[in-house]
Design a protein around this motif. Structure first.
Motif, PDB file in Angstrom:
ATOM      1  N   SER A 151     -30.029  16.109 -26.019  1.00 16.15           N
ATOM      2  CA  SER A 151     -31.137  16.888 -25.463  1.00 16.15           C
ATOM      3  C   SER A 151     -32.288  15.980 -25.048  1.00 16.15           C
ATOM      4  O   SER A 151     -32.432  14.849 -25.538  1.00 16.15           O
ATOM      5  N   ALA A 152     -33.115  16.490 -24.157  1.00 16.60           N
ATOM      6  CA  ALA A 152     -34.284  15.729 -23.710  1.00 16.60           C
ATOM      7  C   ALA A 152     -35.203  15.406 -24.883  1.00 16.60           C
ATOM      8  O   ALA A 152     -35.764  14.309 -24.973  1.00 16.60           O
ATOM      9  N   GLU A 153     -35.338  16.364 -25.793  1.00 17.50           N
ATOM     10  CA  GLU A 153     -36.191  16.143 -26.972  1.00 17.50           C
ATOM     11  C   GLU A 153     -35.644  15.002 -27.831  1.00 17.50           C
ATOM     12  O   GLU A 153     -36.401  14.141 -28.298  1.00 17.50           O
ATOM     13  N   ASP A 154     -34.323  14.988 -28.019  1.00 16.91           N
ATOM     14  CA  ASP A 154     -33.730  13.921 -28.826  1.00 16.91           C
ATOM     15  C   ASP A 154     -33.830  12.572 -28.121  1.00 16.91           C
ATOM     16  O   ASP A 154     -34.000  11.528 -28.769  1.00 16.91           O
ATOM     17  N   ARG A 155     -33.731  12.554 -26.803  1.00 16.88           N
ATOM     18  CA  ARG A 155     -33.909  11.294 -26.079  1.00 16.88           C
ATOM     19  C   ARG A 155     -35.331  10.762 -26.253  1.00 16.88           C
ATOM     20  O   ARG A 155     -35.542   9.552 -26.388  1.00 16.88           O
ATOM     21  N   ILE A 197     -37.941  -2.714 -41.252  1.00 16.62           N
ATOM     22  CA  ILE A 197     -38.366  -1.491 -40.576  1.00 16.62           C
ATOM     23  C   ILE A 197     -37.956  -1.476 -39.111  1.00 16.62           C
ATOM     24  O   ILE A 197     -37.553  -0.428 -38.579  1.00 16.62           O
ATOM     25  N   ALA A 198     -38.020  -2.628 -38.433  1.00 16.89           N
ATOM     26  CA  ALA A 198     -37.663  -2.661 -37.015  1.00 16.89           C
ATOM     27  C   ALA A 198     -36.194  -2.297 -36.815  1.00 16.89           C
ATOM     28  O   ALA A 198     -35.859  -1.497 -35.930  1.00 16.89           O
ATOM     29  N   SER A 199     -35.322  -2.875 -37.635  1.00 16.21           N
ATOM     30  CA  SER A 199     -33.891  -2.583 -37.510  1.00 16.21           C
ATOM     31  C   SER A 199     -33.594  -1.119 -37.801  1.00 16.21           C
ATOM     32  O   SER A 199     -32.771  -0.491 -37.119  1.00 16.21           O
ATOM     33  N   LEU A 200     -34.251  -0.554 -38.800  1.00 11.41           N
ATOM     34  CA  LEU A 200     -34.015   0.846 -39.146  1.00 11.41           C
ATOM     35  C   LEU A 200     -34.475   1.782 -38.035  1.00 11.41           C
ATOM     36  O   LEU A 200     -33.826   2.791 -37.751  1.00 11.41           O
ATOM     37  N   MET A 201     -35.591   1.452 -37.375  1.00  6.85           N
ATOM     38  CA  MET A 201     -36.038   2.254 -36.234  1.00  6.85           C
ATOM     39  C   MET A 201     -34.987   2.208 -35.123  1.00  6.85           C
ATOM     40  O   MET A 201     -34.653   3.221 -34.496  1.00  6.85           O
ATOM     41  N   GLU A 202     -34.440   1.008 -34.873  1.00  9.45           N
ATOM     42  CA  GLU A 202     -33.439   0.854 -33.823  1.00  9.45           C
ATOM     43  C   GLU A 202     -32.137   1.570 -34.188  1.00  9.45           C
ATOM     44  O   GLU A 202     -31.470   2.143 -33.320  1.00  9.45           O
ATOM     45  N   MET A 203     -31.784   1.549 -35.464  1.00  9.26           N
ATOM     46  CA  MET A 203     -30.566   2.260 -35.894  1.00  9.26           C
ATOM     47  C   MET A 203     -30.705   3.762 -35.669  1.00  9.26           C
ATOM     48  O   MET A 203     -29.773   4.413 -35.187  1.00  9.26           O
ATOM     49  N   MET A 204     -31.861   4.319 -36.021  1.00 13.43           N
ATOM     50  CA  MET A 204     -32.066   5.751 -35.802  1.00 13.43           C
ATOM     51  C   MET A 204     -31.960   6.093 -34.330  1.00 13.43           C
ATOM     52  O   MET A 204     -31.325   7.083 -33.940  1.00 13.43           O
ATOM     53  N   LEU A 249     -27.404  16.332 -36.254  1.00 10.48           N
ATOM     54  CA  LEU A 249     -28.708  16.410 -36.905  1.00 10.48           C
ATOM     55  C   LEU A 249     -28.563  16.249 -38.415  1.00 10.48           C
ATOM     56  O   LEU A 249     -29.398  15.612 -39.070  1.00 10.48           O
ATOM     57  N   GLU A 250     -27.476  16.776 -38.965  1.00  8.84           N
ATOM     58  CA  GLU A 250     -27.242  16.654 -40.407  1.00  8.84           C
ATOM     59  C   GLU A 250     -27.033  15.194 -40.799  1.00  8.84           C
ATOM     60  O   GLU A 250     -27.530  14.736 -41.832  1.00  8.84           O
ATOM     61  N   ASP A 251     -26.287  14.450 -39.959  1.00  8.91           N
ATOM     62  CA  ASP A 251     -26.033  13.046 -40.256  1.00  8.91           C
ATOM     63  C   ASP A 251     -27.316  12.228 -40.082  1.00  8.91           C
ATOM     64  O   ASP A 251     -27.604  11.329 -40.873  1.00  8.91           O
ATOM     65  N   GLN A 252     -28.088  12.549 -39.049  1.00  3.93           N
ATOM     66  CA  GLN A 252     -29.382  11.890 -38.868  1.00  3.93           C
ATOM     67  C   GLN A 252     -30.267  12.113 -40.099  1.00  3.93           C
ATOM     68  O   GLN A 252     -30.899  11.190 -40.605  1.00  3.93           O
ATOM     69  N   LYS A 253     -30.297  13.362 -40.547  1.00  5.21           N
ATOM     70  CA  LYS A 253     -31.128  13.714 -41.708  1.00  5.21           C
ATOM     71  C   LYS A 253     -30.674  12.947 -42.941  1.00  5.21           C
ATOM     72  O   LYS A 253     -31.510  12.424 -43.698  1.00  5.21           O
ATOM     73  N   ALA A 254     -29.368  12.853 -43.157  1.00  2.00           N
ATOM     74  CA  ALA A 254     -28.847  12.149 -44.326  1.00  2.00           C
ATOM     75  C   ALA A 254     -29.241  10.683 -44.295  1.00  2.00           C
ATOM     76  O   ALA A 254     -29.694  10.111 -45.311  1.00  2.00           O
ATOM     77  N   MET A 279     -36.877  21.387 -41.986  1.00  2.00           N
ATOM     78  CA  MET A 279     -36.600  22.701 -41.444  1.00  2.00           C
ATOM     79  C   MET A 279     -35.129  22.892 -41.039  1.00  2.00           C
ATOM     80  O   MET A 279     -34.710  24.000 -40.716  1.00  2.00           O
ATOM     81  N   THR A 280     -34.353  21.801 -41.049  1.00  2.00           N
ATOM     82  CA  THR A 280     -32.929  21.917 -40.736  1.00  2.00           C
ATOM     83  C   THR A 280     -32.155  22.268 -41.999  1.00  2.00           C
ATOM     84  O   THR A 280     -32.615  22.045 -43.112  1.00  2.00           O
TER      85      THR A 280
END
Length: 203
Positions: free
Chosen positions: A12-16, A128-135, A149-154, A200-201
């Motif tokens: 989605s555009a929001e996720d991008r 922190i930089a690597s973790l931002m890039e991984m997300m 979204l569930e995997d992202q949240k985990a 909220m998920t």
């Protein structure tokens, strides 16, 4: 699933936009910004939301920051003589020591998701930089199919949520922070938005 099939999954555009901001934070936190990146930051605009105002503040500071000053600031914050003012690693924030259990857990989760460290990167993966890039990569499917979204949240709840807001708050108030104080504010606000959205998920 083949790579071509994975690429066909709609993001989605929001996720991008989320992924772009994660990437943006990762870029700013991985190395001092050059003039091109400072120009890009100074050209950003924001709305009246907390994040929009933080982005506007970041743009204003970037507009009057020279690359040499940004490099001195980055070095004082993250490198220093022996060590910088801040140690931007999950292991340090969660245990008080580097290369501890949080790093081992992250490496296991990276392997499970097909995420590998770039060959030219020698920092521990829990910075922190690597973790931002991984997300960012998980959101858009850089490591295969886009993560649910569930995997992202985990992943976020295990490796980012417990400490990133604290780190960005420290960056806001660090003695050597000027440009990076504004980056800290934007990062903190973004982490708070992500925390609320994940809350909220469904689990």
């Amino acid at each position: 699933m083949t790579a071509s099939e994975a690429q066909q999954i709609e993001v989605s555009a929001e996720d991008r936009l989320r992924a772009d901001f994660y990437n943006f934070l990762g870029l700013l936190l991985s190395a001092p910004p050059d003039q091109l990146l400072l120009d890009q930051v100074s050209g950003l605009t924001g709305d009246d939301t907390d994040l929009g105002q933080a982005i506007q503040a970041m743009a204003r500071v970037a507009n009057v920051t020279k690359p040499a000053a940004a490099e001195r600031e980055f070095n004082a914050l993250f490198i220093g003589l022996g060590r910088g003012e801040l140690l931007p690693y999950a292991s340090f924030y969660l245990t008080g020591f580097l290369n501890e259990k949080p790093l081992a857990q992250l490496r296991n989760d990276m392997t499970a998701r097909g995420i590998t460290r770039a060959q030219n990167v020698f920092e521990p993966e829990d910075n922190i930089a690597s973790l931002m890039e991984m997300m960012a990569g998980m959101i858009v499917g850089r490591f295969g199919r886009p993560a649910s979204l569930e995997d992202q949240k985990a992943f976020w709840s295990k490796h980012i949520g417990p400490w990133a807001t604290h780190f960005f708050s420290d960056l806001e108030g660090a003695e050597n922070s000027v440009l990076y104080a504004s980056i800290g504010t934007a990062g903190r606000v973004f982490m708070e938005i992500e925390r609320e959205a994940f809350r909220m998920t469904t689990a």
